[in-house]
Design a protein around this motif. Structure first.
Motif, PDB file in Angstrom:
ATOM      1  N   THR A 165       0.787  -1.332  -0.092  1.00 26.93           N
ATOM      2  CA  THR A 165      -0.096   0.118   0.005  1.00 26.93           C
ATOM      3  C   THR A 165       0.916   1.251  -0.200  1.00 26.93           C
ATOM      4  OG1 THR A 165      -1.547  -1.185   1.210  1.00 26.93           O
ATOM      5  CG2 THR A 165      -1.819   1.256   1.064  1.00 26.93           C
ATOM      6  N   SER A 166       1.975   1.282   0.704  1.00 26.43           N
ATOM      7  CA  SER A 166       2.848   2.318   0.906  1.00 26.43           C
ATOM      8  C   SER A 166       3.596   2.588  -0.614  1.00 26.43           C
ATOM      9  CB  SER A 166       3.976   2.228   1.783  1.00 26.43           C
ATOM     10  OG  SER A 166       3.634   1.943   2.980  1.00 26.43           O
ATOM     11  N   LEU A 167       3.823   1.712  -1.440  1.00 29.18           N
ATOM     12  CA  LEU A 167       4.042   2.036  -2.749  1.00 29.18           C
ATOM     13  C   LEU A 167       3.032   2.476  -3.460  1.00 29.18           C
ATOM     14  CD1 LEU A 167       6.233  -1.312  -3.550  1.00 29.18           C
ATOM     15  CD2 LEU A 167       7.090   0.847  -3.270  1.00 29.18           C
ATOM     16  N   GLN A 168       1.959   2.076  -3.433  1.00 26.04           N
ATOM     17  CA  GLN A 168       0.756   2.509  -4.266  1.00 26.04           C
ATOM     18  C   GLN A 168       0.483   3.745  -4.080  1.00 26.04           C
ATOM     19  OE1 GLN A 168      -2.381  -0.286  -3.278  1.00 26.04           O
ATOM     20  NE2 GLN A 168      -1.552  -1.986  -4.659  1.00 26.04           N
ATOM     21  N   GLN A 169       0.381   4.193  -2.645  1.00 27.80           N
ATOM     22  CA  GLN A 169       0.221   5.740  -2.353  1.00 27.80           C
ATOM     23  C   GLN A 169       1.315   6.615  -2.188  1.00 27.80           C
ATOM     24  OE1 GLN A 169      -2.334   5.722   1.292  1.00 27.80           O
ATOM     25  NE2 GLN A 169      -3.703   4.056   0.430  1.00 27.80           N
ATOM     26  N   ASN A 170       2.432   6.047  -2.456  1.00 30.49           N
ATOM     27  CA  ASN A 170       3.845   6.924  -2.479  1.00 30.49           C
ATOM     28  C   ASN A 170       3.993   7.532  -1.096  1.00 30.49           C
ATOM     29  OD1 ASN A 170       6.239   7.685  -3.631  1.00 30.49           O
ATOM     30  ND2 ASN A 170       5.185   9.515  -4.419  1.00 30.49           N
ATOM     31  N   GLN A 171       3.387   6.754   0.082  1.00 30.34           N
ATOM     32  CA  GLN A 171       3.849   7.481   1.469  1.00 30.34           C
ATOM     33  C   GLN A 171       3.875   6.396   2.229  1.00 30.34           C
ATOM     34  OE1 GLN A 171       0.830  10.261   2.367  1.00 30.34           O
ATOM     35  NE2 GLN A 171      -0.853   8.930   1.971  1.00 30.34           N
ATOM     36  N   PRO A 172       4.608   6.203   3.530  1.00 28.82           N
ATOM     37  CA  PRO A 172       4.544   5.111   4.505  1.00 28.82           C
ATOM     38  C   PRO A 172       2.891   4.955   4.927  1.00 28.82           C
ATOM     39  CG  PRO A 172       5.962   6.686   5.046  1.00 28.82           C
ATOM     40  CD  PRO A 172       5.199   7.408   3.942  1.00 28.82           C
ATOM     41  N   VAL A 173       2.542   3.798   4.797  1.00 31.37           N
ATOM     42  CA  VAL A 173       1.335   3.339   5.386  1.00 31.37           C
ATOM     43  C   VAL A 173       1.464   2.031   6.461  1.00 31.37           C
ATOM     44  CG1 VAL A 173      -1.003   2.261   5.104  1.00 31.37           C
ATOM     45  CG2 VAL A 173      -0.075   4.023   3.478  1.00 31.37           C
ATOM     46  N   ARG A 174       1.087   1.979   7.524  1.00 27.67           N
ATOM     47  CA  ARG A 174       1.260   0.995   8.377  1.00 27.67           C
ATOM     48  C   ARG A 174       0.162   0.216   8.835  1.00 27.67           C
ATOM     49  NH1 ARG A 174       6.835   2.032  10.613  1.00 27.67           N
ATOM     50  NH2 ARG A 174       7.362   4.083   9.582  1.00 27.67           N
ATOM     51  N   PHE A 175       0.460  -0.902   9.285  1.00 27.01           N
ATOM     52  CA  PHE A 175      -0.444  -2.144   9.781  1.00 27.01           C
ATOM     53  C   PHE A 175      -0.856  -1.652  11.491  1.00 27.01           C
ATOM     54  CE2 PHE A 175       1.103  -4.785   6.658  1.00 27.01           C
ATOM     55  CZ  PHE A 175      -0.093  -5.076   5.772  1.00 27.01           C
ATOM     56  N   ASP A 176      -1.731  -2.025  11.951  1.00 27.29           N
ATOM     57  CA  ASP A 176      -1.879  -1.705  13.361  1.00 27.29           C
ATOM     58  C   ASP A 176      -0.966  -2.805  14.394  1.00 27.29           C
ATOM     59  OD1 ASP A 176      -4.138  -0.297  12.943  1.00 27.29           O
ATOM     60  OD2 ASP A 176      -5.822  -1.818  12.938  1.00 27.29           O
ATOM     61  N   HIS A 177      -0.458  -3.825  13.903  1.00 30.49           N
ATOM     62  CA  HIS A 177       0.501  -4.384  14.802  1.00 30.49           C
ATOM     63  C   HIS A 177       1.834  -3.953  14.759  1.00 30.49           C
ATOM     64  CE1 HIS A 177       0.328  -6.580  10.963  1.00 30.49           C
ATOM     65  NE2 HIS A 177       1.760  -6.830  10.997  1.00 30.49           N
ATOM     66  N   PHE A 178       2.542  -4.369  15.535  1.00 33.25           N
ATOM     67  CA  PHE A 178       3.727  -3.698  16.094  1.00 33.25           C
ATOM     68  C   PHE A 178       4.914  -4.779  15.453  1.00 33.25           C
ATOM     69  CE2 PHE A 178       1.145  -1.494  18.835  1.00 33.25           C
ATOM     70  CZ  PHE A 178       1.608  -0.384  19.098  1.00 33.25           C
ATOM     71  N   MET A 179       5.778  -4.216  15.325  1.00 28.86           N
ATOM     72  CA  MET A 179       7.294  -5.092  14.889  1.00 28.86           C
ATOM     73  C   MET A 179       7.754  -5.715  15.983  1.00 28.86           C
ATOM     74  SD  MET A 179       9.214  -2.127  12.118  1.00 28.86           S
ATOM     75  CE  MET A 179       8.411  -0.712  12.876  1.00 28.86           C
ATOM     76  N   PRO A 180       8.573  -6.806  15.987  1.00 26.98           N
ATOM     77  CA  PRO A 180       9.087  -7.324  16.917  1.00 26.98           C
ATOM     78  C   PRO A 180      10.121  -6.522  17.997  1.00 26.98           C
ATOM     79  CG  PRO A 180       9.343  -9.007  14.982  1.00 26.98           C
ATOM     80  CD  PRO A 180       8.745  -7.277  14.353  1.00 26.98           C
ATOM     81  N   GLU A 181      10.046  -6.840  19.269  1.00 28.47           N
ATOM     82  CA  GLU A 181      10.786  -5.923  20.107  1.00 28.47           C
ATOM     83  C   GLU A 181      10.506  -4.399  20.304  1.00 28.47           C
ATOM     84  OE1 GLU A 181      13.206  -6.912  22.688  1.00 28.47           O
ATOM     85  OE2 GLU A 181      12.057  -8.829  22.189  1.00 28.47           O
ATOM     86  N   SER A 182       9.117  -4.299  19.988  1.00 26.76           N
ATOM     87  CA  SER A 182       8.489  -2.973  20.224  1.00 26.76           C
ATOM     88  C   SER A 182       7.994  -2.867  21.694  1.00 26.76           C
ATOM     89  CB  SER A 182       7.538  -2.641  19.285  1.00 26.76           C
ATOM     90  OG  SER A 182       7.877  -2.592  17.961  1.00 26.76           O
ATOM     91  N   HIS A 183       8.700  -1.839  22.439  1.00 21.58           N
ATOM     92  CA  HIS A 183       8.275  -2.047  23.963  1.00 21.58           C
ATOM     93  C   HIS A 183       7.563  -0.617  24.339  1.00 21.58           C
ATOM     94  CE1 HIS A 183      10.727  -5.193  25.612  1.00 21.58           C
ATOM     95  NE2 HIS A 183      11.183  -5.007  24.553  1.00 21.58           N
ATOM     96  N   PHE A 184       6.519  -0.617  25.145  1.00 24.56           N
ATOM     97  CA  PHE A 184       5.836   0.450  25.435  1.00 24.56           C
ATOM     98  C   PHE A 184       6.640   1.466  26.308  1.00 24.56           C
ATOM     99  CE2 PHE A 184       3.150   3.219  28.500  1.00 24.56           C
ATOM    100  CZ  PHE A 184       1.916   3.257  27.558  1.00 24.56           C
ATOM    101  N   GLU A 185       7.653   0.912  26.999  1.00 26.22           N
ATOM    102  CA  GLU A 185       8.606   1.722  27.674  1.00 26.22           C
ATOM    103  C   GLU A 185       9.459   2.845  26.728  1.00 26.22           C
ATOM    104  OE1 GLU A 185      12.430   1.450  30.794  1.00 26.22           O
ATOM    105  OE2 GLU A 185      11.699  -0.436  29.784  1.00 26.22           O
TER     106      GLU A 185
END
Length: 310
Positions: free
Chosen positions: A47-67
């Motif tokens: 989707t990012s390539l189609q819209q030519n801007q970063p688009v993100r899913f709701d889920h997080f990448m591994p080792e993403s910490h609230f802290e």
């Protein structure tokens, strides 16, 4: 708050201390913090390539910490406070520079088209809601609004009576905000802008005019407690040719601008040292997705700031 925290966990955000996380959600808010965990979300490449801007899913990448999100929020808060500290000093100094120079021409030079550049004071706007007015007339309307807000101030009432409604420029500056100051500076005659710019090591007053517009943008973001560290700057200035090549759409370059101006305004200030120290505190995330590059820092640019310290 419990449901919000559970949702974040279900999307892969690691929470090391539930009690602390719930406290932050209660005090800062889910939506406000979402701007700081956004860079940790997985990128939707297709989707990012189609819209030519970063688009993100709701889920997080591994080792993403609230802290790490909270540390980034705290870093950004300190960054905004540092910006406001510098911009207050810059605004006060430039007000005085403008007042002294225009005051030499006429006590009410800010009101008189002959004391300003023709494009600003005589050329009519050709489109938009202000069509038919000059930029100076639009500026005067905003100035009058600010003046009315301060009409109960004793110094305003006294000077308006003494000068038949026109405050001398050295008094008028007291009711200007940064935006009004930067707009009037832009509308000054070239020789006058160049004269002030030379004081700050610039040969071109137009460059200083653009700097002030950019700094006004940073000031507005900071004053409204908005996210600053990786924001896209909308009022752009070109990176000076004798500086390290910096991304002028990111905030770091404008912190370098502040450092150069402060080196003249208050050369004994520790502001640049505090900026360098704060950059050293940047909370690089454990998965490497939070980086100073998004702030606009390039290789060697932090060390280069040392020239602005006494």
């Amino acid at each position: 708050m419990t449901d919000q925290l559970a949702l974040l966990k279900s999307r892969g955000l690691l929470v090391d201390n539930d009690t602390a996380a719930l406290n932050y959600l209660a005090r800062i808010g889910y939506y406000r913090l979402s701007g700081y965990w956004y860079p940790l979300r997985v990128i939707d490449t297709e989707t990012s390539l189609q819209q030519n801007q970063p688009v993100r899913f709701d889920h997080f990448m591994p080792e993403s910490h609230f802290e790490d999100v909270v540390k980034l929020y705290v870093f950004d808060k300190k960054l905004r406070l540092l910006a406001l500290d510098a911009l207050e000093r810059i605004e006060m100094a430039l007000r005085v520079d403008v007042a002294h120079l225009l005051g030499e021409k006429d006590p009410c030079a800010h009101m008189k088209p002959k004391c300003l550049h023709g494009n600003f004071a005589k050329k009519a706007i050709t489109k938009g809601s202000n069509k038919g007015k000059t930029e100076h007339q639009v500026w005067l309307e905003k100035y009058e609004t600010m003046l009315n807000r301060s009409r109960r101030e004793p110094f305003i009432a006294h000077h308006r009576a003494k000068y038949n409604g026109c405050l001398p420029v050295w008094v008028a500056i007291e009711v200007w905000d940064f935006g009004l100051l930067s707009r009037l500076f832009e509308g000054m005659q070239f020789a006058d802008k160049n004269r002030i710019a030379a004081k700050y090591g610039l040969t071109d007053g137009e460059q200083l005019a653009k700097w002030l517009k950019s700094l006004n943008f940073v000031r507005n973001v900071s004053a409204h407690h908005s996210r600053l560290w990786n924001i896209n700057v909308l009022e752009l200035s070109a990176c000076p040719t004798n500086w390290p090549k910096m991304n002028h759409s990111r905030p770091y370059m404008y912190f370098a601008v502040m450092a150069q101006l402060l080196a003249v305004i208050c050369p004994n200030s520790s502001w640049t040292q505090r900026l360098i120290a704060l950059i050293d505190e940047f909370p690089n995330s454990r998965n490497g997705m939070l980086t100073l590059q998004d702030f606009g820092v390039v290789e060697g640019a932090v060390e280069w700031l040392n020239q602005f310290q006494k």
